[in-house]
Write a protein that holds these residues in place. Structure first.
Motif, PDB file in Angstrom:
ATOM      1  N   TYR A 293       0.848  -1.189   0.000  1.00 22.66           N
ATOM      2  CA  TYR A 293       0.000   0.000   0.000  1.00 22.66           C
ATOM      3  C   TYR A 293       0.883   1.239   0.000  1.00 22.66           C
ATOM      4  N   ARG A 443      -8.808   4.648   2.202  1.00 22.58           N
ATOM      5  CA  ARG A 443      -9.252   3.605   3.136  1.00 22.58           C
ATOM      6  C   ARG A 443      -9.380   4.190   4.533  1.00 22.58           C
ATOM      7  N   LYS A 444     -10.163   3.510   5.371  1.00 24.25           N
ATOM      8  CA  LYS A 444     -10.283   3.877   6.779  1.00 24.25           C
ATOM      9  C   LYS A 444     -10.570   2.620   7.584  1.00 24.25           C
ATOM     10  N   GLU A 445     -10.263   2.683   8.849  1.00 25.42           N
ATOM     11  CA  GLU A 445     -10.425   1.511   9.712  1.00 25.42           C
ATOM     12  C   GLU A 445     -11.888   1.357  10.103  1.00 25.42           C
ATOM     13  N   ASP A 446     -12.416   0.145   9.985  1.00 25.47           N
ATOM     14  CA  ASP A 446     -13.807  -0.095  10.373  1.00 25.47           C
ATOM     15  C   ASP A 446     -13.888  -0.494  11.847  1.00 25.47           C
ATOM     16  N   MET A 451      -9.216  -2.635   7.460  1.00 21.42           N
ATOM     17  CA  MET A 451      -9.185  -1.498   6.559  1.00 21.42           C
ATOM     18  C   MET A 451     -10.279  -1.621   5.509  1.00 21.42           C
ATOM     19  N   ASP A 452     -11.106  -0.588   5.443  1.00 25.20           N
ATOM     20  CA  ASP A 452     -12.216  -0.543   4.497  1.00 25.20           C
ATOM     21  C   ASP A 452     -11.855   0.406   3.351  1.00 25.20           C
ATOM     22  N   PHE A 453     -11.717  -0.141   2.147  1.00 26.80           N
ATOM     23  CA  PHE A 453     -11.476   0.676   0.950  1.00 26.80           C
ATOM     24  C   PHE A 453     -12.842   1.158   0.449  1.00 26.80           C
ATOM     25  N   ARG A 456     -14.154   2.398  -3.565  1.00 25.58           N
ATOM     26  CA  ARG A 456     -14.018   1.578  -4.762  1.00 25.58           C
ATOM     27  C   ARG A 456     -15.384   1.396  -5.422  1.00 25.58           C
TER      28      ARG A 456
END
Length: 488
Positions: A293, A443-446, A451-453, A456
């Motif tokens: 990444y 992305r951000k942390e759920d 990690m949630d992209f 998309r």
């Protein structure tokens, strides 16, 4: 510099060049009396300058000088011990500067300037010049981001600037062959365009090398090289070329050749702003199950899909796909299997696909365009495999210089193939692909720590208002932040 609608100078040498012949016609002496056929009086010569005098900049300013017909008065570069030495040798009387702002403020007689810097400086340098009434030739892509392209396009109108982007293939006369096929409805209604390249051909898709100020060449002004980008200690292998793969400075494969490739269908089909953008990128795995990444840099490969509304020439909506990193479309059935698609080796190309056939072309820089028409009934028509050019780069720079001398809105100006009225919207379309790539990497942390992209998805674009309408976070990539002193 912020965009201000300042009134351009009215009593400058640039105005004198345009008005002098009318105001002083009774004093005109025929040129053949002054110095023989083809002689240009000193007052007829443009005073040219270069911002970025090495690499592509050396050929841009040399071609703009038209073999010495015009006068090169100043050169600006952050390292005159590099490839810019060639320009110093070509123009030994030109004054040398490291900072284009100092050059443009001190050299009041400059009429026109070529800008051939890394992408991140195109917009700030062009805006600074245009605010001073100076005509601009800007290498492709016209700007680093969509917002800058929109601003510069309007600035050229407001300040009556003769502008040209450096996608020299736009002046290739063989484009007329492709245009004729489209205008004559040879392939019928067009529904799809496929564009591809073997770029990047430089390191891309991995982590940036660590800074090491001890390796900085003494001749390089690193702070000026950074320009509007964030402060960073000297980092090897960015200057003079591999900056292309990093978002702070470059625009990746799309920025490198998108304005050469996408130009062909955008121009011949009369396309406008896309309505949406969607992408996927190739993943690189240095360890099991965890993709590398590196959002600060461009990916090693990408696949972009853009949609456009119907135009008079397409008759129906268009889907355009872009692929880089060596990924190319499948070979169409109507093109013989042993024939290349696009250019030699099928490394780069464009396929314009209609209901009655396909147009295939190469990259349109200074490579042979090799236009080819394949119809479903077996009919073919091919352009030449090689091109005989009477002047460098199809006269792209020389035509701009002639238009500068003729003046804003002159016939010569209107005949330019990449003035900002055209190049601005086309550059925005190219850069929409990069907006999609950069959004894809968000992305951000759920709530579970994963990690949630989240971005998309297909991004819906309101071209007139310059906004993504269904993902606010994507709009951060419409523009950029600037260091003080470099704002557009």
């Amino acid at each position: 510099m912020a965009h201000k609608k300042n009134k351009p100078p009215t009593n400058s040498r640039r105005s004198f060049l345009k008005k002098g012949a009318i105001a002083s016609s009774i004093f005109i002496v025929p040129r053949y009396v002054l110095g023989g056929p083809g002689y240009l009086a000193p007052s007829d010569r443009l005073n040219l300058a270069a911002i970025g005098a090495g690499g592509k900049g050396s050929s841009d300013i040399f071609n703009a000088s038209v073999n010495g017909r015009e006068k090169v008065t100043a050169l600006c570069d952050v390292d005159f011990m590099g490839s810019a030495k060639k320009s110093v040798e070509n123009f030994p009387k030109a004054k040398l500067y490291a900072d284009y702002r100092e050059m443009l403020d001190k050299e009041k007689g400059i009429d026109a300037v070529t800008i051939s810097t890394p992408d991140h400086v195109h917009g700030p340098a062009a805006a600074y010049a245009m605010e001073r009434g100076i005509h601009v030739y800007v290498q492709k892509p016209m700007t680093h981001n969509i917002r800058e392209a929109r601003i510069l396009t309007q600035m050229a109108r407001d300040h009556k600037i003769v502008s040209q982007m450096g996608n020299q293939g736009g002046s290739n006369p063989l484009l007329g062959m492709v245009q004729k096929w489209i205008d004559n409805d040879a392939i019928g209604a067009v529904s799809k365009v496929q564009v591809w390249t073997n770029r990047p051909v430089w390191p891309q898709g991995s982590a940036m090398q660590a800074p090491d100020p001890s390796l900085k060449p003494d001749s390089l002004d690193w702070n000026l090289w950074l320009g509007p980008a964030p402060e960073r200690p000297y980092t090897p292998n960015l200057h003079p070329f591999s900056w292309r793969g990093w978002w702070d400075y470059g625009t990746g494969a799309l920025g490198d050749v998108g304005c050469h490739l996408i130009d062909i269908p955008f121009r011949t089909l009369g396309l406008k702003y896309p309505t949406d953008a969607e992408c996927s990128i190739g993943s690189v795995y240095s360890q099991m199950w965890n993709a590398d990444y590196h959002p600060e840099g461009c990916p090693a490969s990408s696949f972009i899909t853009l949609h456009f509304g119907a135009t008079e020439k397409t008759k129906r909506p268009i889907e355009m796909t872009w692929s880089d990193g060596g990924i190319r479309p499948s070979h169409p059935d109507i093109i013989p299997a042993n024939n290349d698609i696009g250019g030699p080796g099928s490394y780069n190309g464009v396929l314009i696909i209609g209901e009655k056939g396909i147009i295939s072309t190469n990259i349109n820089d200074s490579s042979p365009l090799t236009p080819k028409l394949y119809l479903n009934d077996g009919t073919t028509e091919f352009g030449p495999e090689t091109e005989t050019n009477e002047e460098p780069e199809y006269g792209h720079q020389r035509k701009w210089v002639d238009a500068c001398k003729a003046g804003f809105n002159s016939d010569e100006h209107k005949a330019l193939t990449s003035s900002f009225d055209y190049a601005g919207p086309m550059t925005e379309t190219v850069l929409m692909g990069n907006l999609a790539i950069r959004s894809y990497l968000l992305r951000k942390e759920d709530s579970k720590g994963n990690m949630d992209f989240f971005a998309r998805k297909k991004l819906l674009w309101d071209g007139e208002n310059m906004r993504i309408t269904n993902l606010e976070e994507a709009n951060q990539f419409v523009g950029r932040t600037y260091r003080d002193g470099w704002k557009v």
